[in-house]
Design a protein around this motif. Structure first.
Motif, PDB file in Angstrom:
ATOM      1  N   ALA A 122      -3.864   3.254  -0.096  1.00 39.43           N
ATOM      2  CA  ALA A 122      -2.887   3.326   0.995  1.00 39.43           C
ATOM      3  C   ALA A 122      -1.529   2.788   0.560  1.00 39.43           C
ATOM      4  O   ALA A 122      -0.489   3.411   0.809  1.00 39.43           O
ATOM      5  CB  ALA A 122      -3.407   2.544   2.202  1.00 39.43           C
ATOM      6  N   VAL A 123      -1.544   1.644  -0.105  1.00 35.76           N
ATOM      7  CA  VAL A 123      -0.287   1.050  -0.556  1.00 35.76           C
ATOM      8  C   VAL A 123       0.349   1.917  -1.650  1.00 35.76           C
ATOM      9  O   VAL A 123       1.569   2.136  -1.662  1.00 35.76           O
ATOM     10  CB  VAL A 123      -0.521  -0.389  -1.055  1.00 35.76           C
ATOM     11  N   GLY A 124      -0.474   2.411  -2.566  1.00 38.83           N
ATOM     12  CA  GLY A 124       0.052   3.250  -3.633  1.00 38.83           C
ATOM     13  C   GLY A 124       0.663   4.539  -3.120  1.00 38.83           C
ATOM     14  O   GLY A 124       1.729   4.961  -3.575  1.00 38.83           O
ATOM     15  N   SER A 125       0.016   5.163  -2.133  1.00 35.49           N
ATOM     16  CA  SER A 125       0.565   6.402  -1.575  1.00 35.49           C
ATOM     17  C   SER A 125       1.858   6.118  -0.818  1.00 35.49           C
ATOM     18  O   SER A 125       2.802   6.919  -0.860  1.00 35.49           O
ATOM     19  CB  SER A 125      -0.453   7.067  -0.645  1.00 35.49           C
ATOM     20  N   GLY A 126       1.917   4.979  -0.132  1.00 38.09           N
ATOM     21  CA  GLY A 126       3.148   4.604   0.556  1.00 38.09           C
ATOM     22  C   GLY A 126       4.301   4.404  -0.408  1.00 38.09           C
ATOM     23  O   GLY A 126       5.437   4.820  -0.145  1.00 38.09           O
ATOM     24  N   SER A 127       4.020   3.796  -1.542  1.00 37.60           N
ATOM     25  CA  SER A 127       5.083   3.568  -2.525  1.00 37.60           C
ATOM     26  C   SER A 127       5.561   4.886  -3.130  1.00 37.60           C
ATOM     27  O   SER A 127       6.737   5.017  -3.487  1.00 37.60           O
ATOM     28  CB  SER A 127       4.580   2.630  -3.632  1.00 37.60           C
ATOM     29  N   MET A 128       4.677   5.884  -3.242  1.00 35.96           N
ATOM     30  CA  MET A 128       5.107   7.182  -3.735  1.00 35.96           C
ATOM     31  C   MET A 128       6.052   7.865  -2.735  1.00 35.96           C
ATOM     32  O   MET A 128       7.061   8.465  -3.111  1.00 35.96           O
ATOM     33  CB  MET A 128       3.892   8.081  -3.988  1.00 35.96           C
ATOM     34  N   VAL A 129       5.715   7.763  -1.449  1.00 36.10           N
ATOM     35  CA  VAL A 129       6.598   8.312  -0.412  1.00 36.10           C
ATOM     36  C   VAL A 129       7.939   7.591  -0.440  1.00 36.10           C
ATOM     37  O   VAL A 129       9.008   8.198  -0.262  1.00 36.10           O
ATOM     38  CB  VAL A 129       5.938   8.173   0.976  1.00 36.10           C
ATOM     39  N   CYS A 130       7.885   6.281  -0.673  1.00 36.08           N
ATOM     40  CA  CYS A 130       9.096   5.479  -0.771  1.00 36.08           C
ATOM     41  C   CYS A 130       9.998   5.991  -1.892  1.00 36.08           C
ATOM     42  O   CYS A 130      11.225   6.118  -1.720  1.00 36.08           O
ATOM     43  CB  CYS A 130       8.702   4.023  -1.012  1.00 36.08           C
ATOM     44  N   ARG A 131       9.427   6.298  -3.013  1.00 33.48           N
ATOM     45  CA  ARG A 131      10.229   6.770  -4.149  1.00 33.48           C
ATOM     46  C   ARG A 131      10.753   8.181  -3.919  1.00 33.48           C
ATOM     47  O   ARG A 131      11.809   8.551  -4.429  1.00 33.48           O
ATOM     48  CB  ARG A 131       9.402   6.681  -5.425  1.00 33.48           C
ATOM     49  N   LEU A 132      10.010   8.977  -3.163  1.00 30.21           N
ATOM     50  CA  LEU A 132      10.526  10.288  -2.792  1.00 30.21           C
ATOM     51  C   LEU A 132      11.806  10.131  -1.962  1.00 30.21           C
ATOM     52  O   LEU A 132      12.786  10.852  -2.164  1.00 30.21           O
ATOM     53  CB  LEU A 132       9.469  11.060  -1.994  1.00 30.21           C
TER      54      LEU A 132
END
Length: 577
Positions: A477-487
């Motif tokens: 969950a945290v990793g996917s959130g950080s990917m959205v953040c970088r997008l």
């Protein structure tokens, strides 16, 4: 290997003793360099006012009713309107009208009037451009003429950098798990220095972009691995404060960008000076030990014991025997056999309708936090007044924002602080839009309030996300959130570039997203004072627990014994900068 058992070591040698404090500040210092490179393009990619260069030597320059200007000084006189031009008479008698992206040759050479209605012929700017040098002597834009039909190349400087950030967070997370944290810290820091210097001495645009791309890869790699490295040395009692305040050192990098930009107005000197900030860490990082956590995972027990002994010596506490810890961990609280690790995919974040709604909301908050963070910073040059002071002030307000989060989230709750921060950010974006440009001081103050609010939300979302999901998918969950953040960080520069169409487009985007995120945040459950969920059922019941009394809560008899939080890995650390 459960992190709950690893806390047994910290209970013996100290959660945040002298050893951890020294190590923390050494590694956090390097976060300053990351903050520098993430925002260096704010000034390095500035596009000054400009006009086409005339095709010969100039004997007379006319701008409206003035004719005592040198050609180099007229750039500062041009307004944002596209109809302004500079009229010049060449030594051969030709008269030219110089515009931003084209130049017109007058057929009638006898009239020197600025207003001219006769016939003229348009030509492209094949001889280059003359730039206003009152603010910057040179930028990456002026170095390679990234204006007019090449403007899109300038627009790619920051987005491509952020794409490198996305790639680096994944790549070096894997290498860190394979080779160890210490090796990756040294490699990424050395790479930051080398690629930073390479960007300063780039011979063409494409070399510059390549150097900046690889600089982003290694800087992102350091942020992610450095975060995990520090957290693996710090006990749970101090981990929250330590993790949140790593962002403060990133903010210090913003301050140095503003200060260096003010003092150094040539882009390659500016880039070179900023790159030297990483030198102290490169020289001393080889002294840093490998984390006991990683050494134990690799079966290097003697080395891990030596590190633990050093920690105890520095902290002036008694050491502990890892053989006792290993015995405890192998036996575990629920039996002698290790638990089989199950792999989970992204689809598990959509376990049911409620969890799916929660996931989409959390992703939106990550996206909004990153979009707002970079939009406020990159747009500082468009607020009016002194652009260097603007960026400096927007960096300063981040530091108290993270302190505010650490205090408020344990007083009034995660959801309340997060929603309030998002609503405050949305409100200040609206305020900035209605403030007349001539009152730019009020606009800067409003932007500071907005940056404070979005910084608070950005600093809290990592912890809040981890508390909203059960152990089996928490890292995912945290990793996917950080990917959205970088997008979002890739898209933020394009939003700022659209300010040339309408100056308030960045505020409109961020304000709308922040308001929507704030409304949806109110639908999320409060996690303050709640045990970390270990099953999907417990995670789904968080909403009902907020509205029910204690008799309706799930029994927690087995939670303490069964929970074995997943090991922290760089790939899932989720550091969102």
């Amino acid at each position: 290997m459960g992190s709950r058992h690893f806390e047994w070591i910290y209970d013996h040698v100290g959660h945040f003793g002298r050893f951890q404090r020294v190590l923390y500040f050494i590694c956090a210092f390097q976060n300053i360099s990351c903050g520098i490179h993430y925002l260096a393009s704010v000034f390095m990619g500035v596009t000054p006012r400009h006009v086409c260069r005339p095709p010969g030597n100039v004997s007379l320059v006319v701008f409206h009713n003035h004719s005592n200007w040198s050609l180099e000084d007229t750039g500062a006189l041009l307004s944002s309107g596209q109809k302004d031009y500079v009229m010049v008479q060449l030594q051969n008698g030709e008269i030219w009208e110089l515009l931003r992206c084209s130049r017109n040759k007058r057929e009638n050479t006898s009239s020197l009037d600025y207003e001219y209605t006769g016939s003229k012929k348009e030509f492209p700017c094949v001889d280059g451009y003359i730039y206003d040098q009152n603010t910057w002597k040179s930028t990456a834009v002026t170095q390679w003429n990234l204006v007019c039909d090449r403007k899109w190349l300038a627009m790619l400087i920051q987005p491509l950098f952020m794409f490198g950030v996305l790639l680096g967070s994944v790549t070096f997370g894997y290498f860190s798990d394979r080779l160890g944290r210490r090796v990756v810290l040294w490699a990424t820091s050395s790479g930051m220095f080398l690629f930073g210097i390479a960007a300063a001495f780039a011979v063409d645009y494409y070399t510059f972009m390549a150097a900046r791309f690889f600089l982003a890869v290694v800087a992102s790699g350091y942020l992610v691995v450095g975060f995990v490295y520090v957290m693996e040395f710090i006990g749970m009692k101090s981990r929250t404060w330590a993790s949140v305040h790593l962002h403060s050192f990133f903010a210090v990098g913003t301050l140095l960008v503003a200060l260096t930009g003010y003092l150094v107005r040539t882009w390659w000197r500016y880039q070179m000076i900023l790159s030297t900030v990483t030198v102290p860490f490169v020289l001393c990082c080889w002294l840093l030990p490998e984390t006991p956590f990683w050494l134990l995972s690799e079966g290097r027990y003697e080395e891990a014991q030596k590190v633990v002994d050093i920690m105890a010596k520095w902290n002036r506490t008694s050491s502990c025997k890892l053989s006792e810890f290993l015995s405890l961990d192998l036996q575990g609280p629920v039996g002698n056999s290790p638990t089989e690790v199950q792999k989970h995919s992204l689809s598990h974040l959509f376990y049911n309708w409620n969890i799916a709604t929660r996931t989409l909301t959390v992703w939106l908050i990550w996206f909004t936090g990153s979009l707002g963070f970079y939009s406020f910073s990159l747009n500082s040059v468009n607020l009016g007044g002194n652009e260097y002071l603007n960026l400096f002030l927007l960096g300063v307000v981040e530091i108290p924002a993270y302190t505010f989060v650490c205090i408020a989230m344990d007083k009034v709750g995660r959801r309340t602080v997060l929603a309030s921060s998002l609503f405050c950010s949305a409100l200040t974006c609206g305020v900035v839009m209605v403030i007349p440009h001539k009152h730019y001081i009020l606009g800067v103050v409003a932007a500071m309030v907005g940056k404070f609010a979005i910084g608070a939300a950005f600093g809290l979302i990592y912890l809040y996300t981890a508390e909203l999901y059960p152990t089996i998918v928490r890292s995912l969950a945290v990793g996917s959130g950080s990917m959205v953040c970088r997008l979002a960080s890739i898209l933020a520069p394009f939003s700022v570039d659209l300010s040339s169409v309408w100056i308030f487009i960045p505020q409109l985007f961020v304000g709308t997203m922040a308001f929507l995120s704030g409304v949806l945040t109110l639908k999320l459950p409060e996690t303050l004072g709640k045990q970390l969920a270990t099953t999907w059922e417990e995670a789904a019941k968080l909403e009902s627990e907020n509205e029910s009394n204690s008799s309706k809560r799930l029994p927690t008899t087995n939670n303490s014994g069964l929970e074995k939080p997943e090991a922290m890995t760089p790939r899932d650390s989720g550091l969102g900068e």
